[in-house]
Design a protein around this motif. Structure first.
Motif, PDB file in Angstrom:
ATOM      1  N   VAL A  79      11.477  22.106   0.312  1.00 29.04           N
ATOM      2  CA  VAL A  79      10.342  22.738   0.995  1.00 29.04           C
ATOM      3  C   VAL A  79       9.124  21.830   0.977  1.00 29.04           C
ATOM      4  CG1 VAL A  79       8.746  24.691   0.959  1.00 29.04           C
ATOM      5  CG2 VAL A  79      11.175  25.072   0.540  1.00 29.04           C
ATOM      6  N   GLU A  80       8.882  21.181  -0.151  1.00 31.16           N
ATOM      7  CA  GLU A  80       7.716  20.302  -0.272  1.00 31.16           C
ATOM      8  C   GLU A  80       7.856  19.059   0.610  1.00 31.16           C
ATOM      9  OE1 GLU A  80       7.024  21.743  -4.888  1.00 31.16           O
ATOM     10  OE2 GLU A  80       8.054  19.864  -4.441  1.00 31.16           O
ATOM     11  N   ILE A  81       9.066  18.502   0.673  1.00 30.45           N
ATOM     12  CA  ILE A  81       9.302  17.352   1.547  1.00 30.45           C
ATOM     13  C   ILE A  81       9.070  17.735   3.004  1.00 30.45           C
ATOM     14  CG2 ILE A  81      11.063  15.764   2.418  1.00 30.45           C
ATOM     15  CD1 ILE A  81      12.329  15.839  -0.378  1.00 30.45           C
ATOM     16  N   VAL A  82       9.613  18.886   3.399  1.00 36.71           N
ATOM     17  CA  VAL A  82       9.476  19.340   4.788  1.00 36.71           C
ATOM     18  C   VAL A  82       8.019  19.626   5.122  1.00 36.71           C
ATOM     19  CG1 VAL A  82      10.044  21.184   6.408  1.00 36.71           C
ATOM     20  CG2 VAL A  82      11.827  20.219   4.949  1.00 36.71           C
ATOM     21  N   TYR A 108      23.677  16.148   4.336  1.00 32.92           N
ATOM     22  CA  TYR A 108      24.138  15.598   5.599  1.00 32.92           C
ATOM     23  C   TYR A 108      23.290  14.413   6.031  1.00 32.92           C
ATOM     24  CZ  TYR A 108      24.949  15.346  10.687  1.00 32.92           C
ATOM     25  OH  TYR A 108      25.222  14.920  11.942  1.00 32.92           O
ATOM     26  N   ARG A 109      23.937  13.242   6.119  1.00 32.15           N
ATOM     27  CA  ARG A 109      23.313  11.981   6.538  1.00 32.15           C
ATOM     28  C   ARG A 109      22.120  11.576   5.682  1.00 32.15           C
ATOM     29  NH1 ARG A 109      24.307  10.584  12.879  1.00 32.15           N
ATOM     30  NH2 ARG A 109      26.440  11.312  12.922  1.00 32.15           N
ATOM     31  N   ILE A 166       4.591  23.045  14.889  1.00 26.13           N
ATOM     32  CA  ILE A 166       5.383  23.129  13.657  1.00 26.13           C
ATOM     33  C   ILE A 166       6.875  23.184  13.973  1.00 26.13           C
ATOM     34  CG2 ILE A 166       5.941  24.617  11.689  1.00 26.13           C
ATOM     35  CD1 ILE A 166       2.986  25.472  11.674  1.00 26.13           C
ATOM     36  N   THR A 167       7.235  24.022  14.945  1.00 25.27           N
ATOM     37  CA  THR A 167       8.649  24.202  15.279  1.00 25.27           C
ATOM     38  C   THR A 167       9.288  22.912  15.749  1.00 25.27           C
ATOM     39  OG1 THR A 167       8.263  26.511  15.875  1.00 25.27           O
ATOM     40  CG2 THR A 167      10.262  25.485  16.715  1.00 25.27           C
ATOM     41  N   PHE A 168       8.633  22.206  16.663  1.00 31.51           N
ATOM     42  CA  PHE A 168       9.261  21.026  17.243  1.00 31.51           C
ATOM     43  C   PHE A 168       9.066  19.776  16.387  1.00 31.51           C
ATOM     44  CE2 PHE A 168       9.516  24.039  20.593  1.00 31.51           C
ATOM     45  CZ  PHE A 168      10.726  23.743  21.192  1.00 31.51           C
ATOM     46  N   SER A 169       8.098  19.794  15.480  1.00 32.98           N
ATOM     47  CA  SER A 169       8.047  18.741  14.463  1.00 32.98           C
ATOM     48  C   SER A 169       9.233  18.895  13.523  1.00 32.98           C
ATOM     49  CB  SER A 169       6.731  18.823  13.678  1.00 32.98           C
ATOM     50  OG  SER A 169       5.627  18.545  14.498  1.00 32.98           O
ATOM     51  N   MET A 170       9.607  20.133  13.253  1.00 31.00           N
ATOM     52  CA  MET A 170      10.779  20.404  12.418  1.00 31.00           C
ATOM     53  C   MET A 170      12.054  19.917  13.100  1.00 31.00           C
ATOM     54  SD  MET A 170      11.896  24.070  10.742  1.00 31.00           S
ATOM     55  CE  MET A 170      10.227  24.326  10.135  1.00 31.00           C
ATOM     56  N   PHE A 171      12.171  20.186  14.410  1.00 27.18           N
ATOM     57  CA  PHE A 171      13.336  19.690  15.142  1.00 27.18           C
ATOM     58  C   PHE A 171      13.335  18.154  15.187  1.00 27.18           C
ATOM     59  CE2 PHE A 171      13.669  24.019  17.001  1.00 27.18           C
ATOM     60  CZ  PHE A 171      15.017  24.227  16.747  1.00 27.18           C
ATOM     61  N   GLY A 172      12.152  17.558  15.300  1.00 33.61           N
ATOM     62  CA  GLY A 172      12.068  16.106  15.242  1.00 33.61           C
ATOM     63  C   GLY A 172      12.530  15.574  13.896  1.00 33.61           C
ATOM     64  N   CYS A 205      16.731  27.037   9.108  1.00 34.32           N
ATOM     65  CA  CYS A 205      18.103  27.241   8.630  1.00 34.32           C
ATOM     66  C   CYS A 205      18.890  25.921   8.667  1.00 34.32           C
ATOM     67  CB  CYS A 205      18.815  28.300   9.462  1.00 34.32           C
ATOM     68  SG  CYS A 205      18.200  29.982   9.207  1.00 34.32           S
ATOM     69  N   LEU A 206      18.692  25.134   9.730  1.00 32.36           N
ATOM     70  CA  LEU A 206      19.362  23.835   9.817  1.00 32.36           C
ATOM     71  C   LEU A 206      18.907  22.903   8.701  1.00 32.36           C
ATOM     72  CD1 LEU A 206      19.333  23.128  13.668  1.00 32.36           C
ATOM     73  CD2 LEU A 206      21.350  23.468  12.224  1.00 32.36           C
ATOM     74  N   LEU A 207      17.608  22.924   8.394  1.00 31.30           N
ATOM     75  CA  LEU A 207      17.096  22.071   7.320  1.00 31.30           C
ATOM     76  C   LEU A 207      17.648  22.498   5.964  1.00 31.30           C
ATOM     77  CD1 LEU A 207      13.366  21.465   8.320  1.00 31.30           C
ATOM     78  CD2 LEU A 207      15.185  19.783   8.157  1.00 31.30           C
ATOM     79  N   GLN A 208      17.749  23.787   5.746  1.00 32.96           N
ATOM     80  CA  GLN A 208      18.349  24.267   4.497  1.00 32.96           C
ATOM     81  C   GLN A 208      19.760  23.745   4.344  1.00 32.96           C
ATOM     82  OE1 GLN A 208      17.781  28.615   4.597  1.00 32.96           O
ATOM     83  NE2 GLN A 208      16.549  28.388   2.757  1.00 32.96           N
ATOM     84  N   TRP A 209      20.531  23.808   5.419  1.00 28.57           N
ATOM     85  CA  TRP A 209      21.913  23.330   5.386  1.00 28.57           C
ATOM     86  C   TRP A 209      21.975  21.823   5.145  1.00 28.57           C
ATOM     87  CZ3 TRP A 209      24.425  19.926   8.788  1.00 28.57           C
ATOM     88  CH2 TRP A 209      25.796  19.811   8.577  1.00 28.57           C
ATOM     89  N   ILE A 210      21.071  21.071   5.784  1.00 28.51           N
ATOM     90  CA  ILE A 210      21.052  19.616   5.624  1.00 28.51           C
ATOM     91  C   ILE A 210      20.774  19.225   4.184  1.00 28.51           C
ATOM     92  CG2 ILE A 210      19.698  17.544   6.181  1.00 28.51           C
ATOM     93  CD1 ILE A 210      19.474  18.666   9.050  1.00 28.51           C
TER      94      ILE A 210
END
Length: 253
Positions: free
Chosen positions: A100-103, A249-250, A148-154, A239-244
């Motif tokens: 969470v802190e990294i994100v 992953y990578r 925020i949303t699309f920075s997360m997708f980036g 949710c994708l970031l949690q999984w990563i």
């Protein structure tokens, strides 16, 4: 919450904007100004009004959204890709810093850069068109949530990318077409019924339409639906970031 770690990541990423001022700020502002000149003047002289506002004013929210999406995705992707590229990401992963802190650090910096550029372009637009903002709070809410949303997708794209070609694939080849076809330069009411229905499959339509409503109270879809779609995108990204981070992953080889 390790606020010192978040601050360190955030400030380091914000300094990148200062070091690359020409590319980060001046370039997108000049590009958007050219859009105003070409579309607002050349096409606007042939289209008097759309939805009761001048064509130049009508396309302003779309141009801001185009820049906001592109910049947030690019900054979010570059922020995490370079630590991967140089190998310093392992230092971050081994440090006592949570996912969470990294994100928050990386995504917060990317979103801040996008918002700064978006607001500069909004101020620049005032030199070209007569702007009015009926709901300034809602306008800022749309900008902040979208950033925020699309920075997360980036950020997710930066983790996924293995090379610079993949890194630029979405912001260069995916976002502009979706934005152009998402009602940035026209109302979908102008389209034949079939293509108007197809346009509703474009997620960018909801962002542009809701954002435009905060300016002029005109939109192609209900602004509440637009906010709901942003919330859906935000949830998917988290949710994708949690999984990563759970699977590495990578990130871990």
């Amino acid at each position: 919450m390790n606020w010192e770690a978040i601050k360190a990541i955030y400030l380091f990423e914000m300094m990148r904007m200062k070091r690359t001022l020409l590319q980060s700020v001046i370039s997108p502002v000049i590009t958007t100004s050219l859009y105003f000149i070409v579309f607002g003047t050349a096409i606007g002289s042939r289209i008097n009004e759309v939805g009761g506002v001048s064509y130049g004013a009508f396309i302003t929210p779309g141009l801001i959204m185009l820049t906001l999406l592109s910049q947030c995705i690019s900054n979010g992707a570059i922020g995490i890709y370079f630590p991967k590229f140089t190998g310093t990401v392992y230092e971050i992963l081994s440090a006592p810093v949570s996912m969470v802190e990294i994100v928050i650090g990386y995504v917060g910096a990317a979103a801040s850069k996008g918002l700064i550029i978006g607001l500069i372009i909004l101020a620049t637009a005032a030199f070209f068109v007569d702007l009015r903002i009926e709901h300034p709070f809602l306008m800022l809410l749309f900008m902040v949530l979208t950033a925020i949303t699309f920075s997360m997708f980036g950020f997710i794209i930066g983790i996924w990318a293995d090379n610079f070609e993949q890194l630029n694939l979405v912001p260069m080849l995916v976002v502009p077409p979706l934005t152009f076809l998402g009602g940035s330069f026209y109302s979908i009411d102008m389209l034949p019924p079939f293509w108007a229905a197809v346009s509703h499959l474009n997620p960018v339509l909801y962002l542009v339409s809701g954002f435009r409503w905060s300016f002029y109270e005109i939109s192609d879809v209900n602004p509440l639906i637009s906010l709901g779609m942003i919330a859906v995108f935000l949830t998917i990204g988290f949710c994708l970031l949690q999984w990563i981070f759970r699977t590495g992953y990578r990130l871990r080889k």
